[in-house]
Design a protein around this motif. Structure first.
Motif: not given
Length: 160
Positions: A92-99
């Motif tokens: 997301n917008d160059g940031v690795l995110t996780g749930t």
């Protein structure tokens, strides 16, 4: 490369098998350290500017997480086990995110076989010296939030 579903014209890197394995191992290591009396080492899984938000309040920076971990190992919280899975990773917008979904059990519950809390860890990750670290962790109880808050209060007061 995969496409960003929010902005199809912006290409983002793929979440490779190597990235997925590294992040899932990071999450599992976090739980293992916490559940096995090593909360004083949790800070090593976080970036220097990390933020952790949840029932215990907000911790800003790796030093705050380290200080919390040192206090945590001195507290008798009973036996705790975290089970997690269903990790969804995305850029997301160059940031690795996780749930990641979690279920927590505590021996101090009236019925320890009933989950104390069920929810999500919403995280952002960053690479530090080639290793993935947690930059932001938000603990979001979906069921049992009142249990998680009460547990945090009891620990703050020095009770189980």
């Amino acid at each position: 490369m995969t496409e960003n579903t929010e902005n199809p014209s912006a290409a983002t890197p793929a979440v490779t098998t190597e990235i997925r394995v590294a992040i899932e191992q990071l999450v599992v290591e976090h739980h293992w350290l916490l559940d096995h009396g090593h909360a004083d080492r949790l800070y090593t899984l976080y970036a220097e500017d990390a933020v952790s938000v949840g029932p215990l309040g907000t911790m800003n920076g790796r030093d705050a997480i380290k200080a919390w971990g040192k206090r945590r190992i001195t507290q008798d919280a009973g036996t705790v086990r975290h089970f997690s899975g269903g990790t969804r990773l995305a850029w997301n917008d160059g940031v690795l995110t996780g749930t990641t979904y979690y279920t927590t059990f505590r021996s101090t519950q009236e019925d320890p076989l009933r989950p104390a809390s069920v929810g999500e860890f919403r995280e952002e990750y960053v690479q530090v010296d080639g290793e993935w670290r947690i930059r932001r962790r938000e603990i979001v109880p979906v069921f049992g939030g009142e249990n998680a808050a009460a547990h945090a209060r009891r620990l703050a007061e020095g009770n189980r």
